[in-house]
Design an enzyme around this catalytic site. Sequence first.
Site, PDB file in Angstrom:
ATOM      1  N   ASP A 204       0.830  -1.192   0.000  1.00  0.00           N
ATOM      2  CA  ASP A 204       0.000   0.000   0.000  1.00  0.00           C
ATOM      3  C   ASP A 204       0.873   1.254   0.000  1.00  0.00           C
ATOM      4  O   ASP A 204       1.867   1.321   0.714  1.00  0.00           O
ATOM      5  CB  ASP A 204      -0.860  -0.039   1.280  1.00  0.00           C
ATOM      6  CG  ASP A 204      -1.932   1.017   1.291  1.00  0.00           C
ATOM      7  OD1 ASP A 204      -2.803   0.980   0.404  1.00  0.00           O
ATOM      8  OD2 ASP A 204      -1.902   1.887   2.180  1.00  0.00           O
ATOM      9  N   GLU A 264      14.881 -14.135   0.665  1.00  0.00           N
ATOM     10  CA  GLU A 264      15.177 -15.282   1.543  1.00  0.00           C
ATOM     11  C   GLU A 264      14.185 -16.416   1.274  1.00  0.00           C
ATOM     12  O   GLU A 264      14.367 -17.531   1.744  1.00  0.00           O
ATOM     13  CB  GLU A 264      15.048 -14.871   3.023  1.00  0.00           C
ATOM     14  CG  GLU A 264      16.107 -13.885   3.497  1.00  0.00           C
ATOM     15  CD  GLU A 264      15.729 -13.271   4.850  1.00  0.00           C
ATOM     16  OE1 GLU A 264      14.907 -13.864   5.590  1.00  0.00           O
ATOM     17  OE2 GLU A 264      16.247 -12.183   5.157  1.00  0.00           O
TER      18      GLU A 264
HETATM   19  C1  BGC Z   1      -5.566   2.059  -0.370  1.00  0.00           C
HETATM   20  C2  BGC Z   1      -6.765   2.806   0.126  1.00  0.00           C
HETATM   21  C3  BGC Z   1      -6.432   3.345   1.503  1.00  0.00           C
HETATM   22  C4  BGC Z   1      -5.144   4.173   1.500  1.00  0.00           C
HETATM   23  C5  BGC Z   1      -4.619   4.400   2.850  1.00  0.00           C
HETATM   24  C6  BGC Z   1      -4.558   3.156  -0.489  1.00  0.00           C
HETATM   25  O1  BGC Z   1      -4.132   3.646  -1.569  1.00  0.00           O
HETATM   26  O2  BGC Z   1      -5.748   1.382  -1.566  1.00  0.00           O
HETATM   27  O3  BGC Z   1      -7.911   2.007   0.145  1.00  0.00           O
HETATM   28  O4  BGC Z   1      -7.481   4.152   1.948  1.00  0.00           O
HETATM   29  O5  BGC Z   1      -4.132   3.543   0.772  1.00  0.00           O
HETATM   30  O6  BGC Z   1      -4.042   3.249   3.370  1.00  0.00           O
END
Ligand code: BGC
Length: 545
Positions: A204, A264
């Site tokens: 993310d 790893e």
């Molecule tokens: C995720 C979102 C989230 C954000 C914060 C992103 O880009 O896909 O759904 O709200 O990150 O974590």
Amino acid sequence: MNGVIDKDWWRGAVVYQIYPRSYQDSNGDGIGDLDGIRTRLDYIASLGADAVWISPFFKSPMKDFGYDVSDYRDIDPMFGDLAAFDSMIEHAHALGLKIIIDLVLSHTSDQHSWFAESSSSRDNDRADWYVWADAKPDGSPPNNWLSIFGGPGWSWHSTRCQYYQHNFLSSQPDLNFHNPLVQDAMLDVARFWLERGVDGFRLDTINFYFSDQQLRDNPALPPEQRNADIAPAVNPYNHQNHLYDKNQPENIAFLKRLRACMDEFPAATAVGEIGDAQYGMDLLREYTAGEDRMHMCYTFDFLCPEQPTATRVAKVLEQFEADAPDSWVCWAFSNHDVVRHASRWGLAAPSAIPHLKMLASLLMSMRGSVCLYQGEELGLPEADIPFEKLQDPYGIAFWPKFKGRDGCRTPMVWDSTKLNAGFSDATPWLPVPDTHTTLAVDKLEGVSDSLLEHYRRFIEFRRSQPALIKGTLERIQVIDKLLTFQRTHNGTTIYCAFNMSEQPVRCDVDSDQPLALLPNTGFDAALEERTLVVPASGAAYVTLG
Ligand code: BGC
Ligand code: MG
């Protein structure tokens, strides 16, 4: 694979994305869960997907529906427990499906024990695990950084009497990756899940890990450059050139550490989500260069409102081939953050199904891997959620100009004859629209000309053509509304043609080699001598040589 590990399995993989709250409820609480996912893995395998990416299911107060993690090593009770996770992954592996989990490393929840400790004083062991700063002399935040979900990117903490940074909600404090102990903690999290058997990570907001240590102000962007992918006009976050609150060069060294940790394990992969409208391509190239950084990055090029016309797709592909020829990208048309593409591109009417089929094949014919978002194989339109039922804090903040992300997060529709289309016996956390029930899996399954069966047929066809999976991409051409390019692998070249118009198009295949039209693509194309007839809103695949 006879015990031989394919380290490169992710290159050209079809990844099916699950939003776990909305896939399948197994315990009657109106919220999807891991046991529910386990019972639906056969369906995903029947599509021909290679892997499943599951959005976060870790312990969380759910302020951002799991993207606010309070314990990285446990499952939120609403989704199940570690035993449920183990049996889900075991079943997936038995079906030949890889499991990619969603690691949210940039920030935690404010309920995480690290934040409790860090915020308790200015001199505890984790005092600098988050981005803390004093107020300006006038009491205002340290600089002009903003939160994507609205308001300043800083919130005041009355125990420390300091501000802490957050790129999203104030309950999602940003970790300080300049501290090597924070990095170590995150590598341990990655190792924990790899040891548990996961095959990779969706990372993310991968470009948000570091912010500028000098806390410099972001400069303003001229209005004509405010071209963000989501909520461009309504969100002042898009008025800034994000030079300092993200995109820091120090990230590369951390990504190398993460890659070394992943190496790893025999065949783990990572796909980073780059959220940046200005520097996306540069970051993608930097983050995926060589063999010691990330395997793939995820881009927003086709997650934006702009129509995928022949010209636009050609432009995006040309830019990638020119600017990031050695990178491997992961393409998507839909996900849990954007308006479903059937609605975003005006293709929600039944008459647009041929066009959706052609676009699905185009998506899976570009050089890269692919993410398919749950329900796109049914052609689900964006759900219309009234303000009173809204869950997404982003939508609540910017309503009504931007309605947030609930419209693409409604439950998966399985069986039109059952309550809530088979998703749950209880009232679901977001409603199931009638327009979705009529597109439920039971309605489309076995119907030869349905969109669902097209996805299945096309993925099967693609599996038989390594050039479409791993090949190079060259000779991009646009002839009116026809897009063509070639994919080549191990001496086999496939000429691919996509007709974006509502009339059949004839084109001469630009090659002097023997030609053969490939069957079983799901399109009624024809080859007359050296002239290819591509059906209206259709595609054609021809081998050269
Ligand atoms: C995720 C979102 C989230 C954000 C914060 C992103 O880009 O896909 O759904 O709200 O990150 O974590
Ligand atoms: Mg449940």
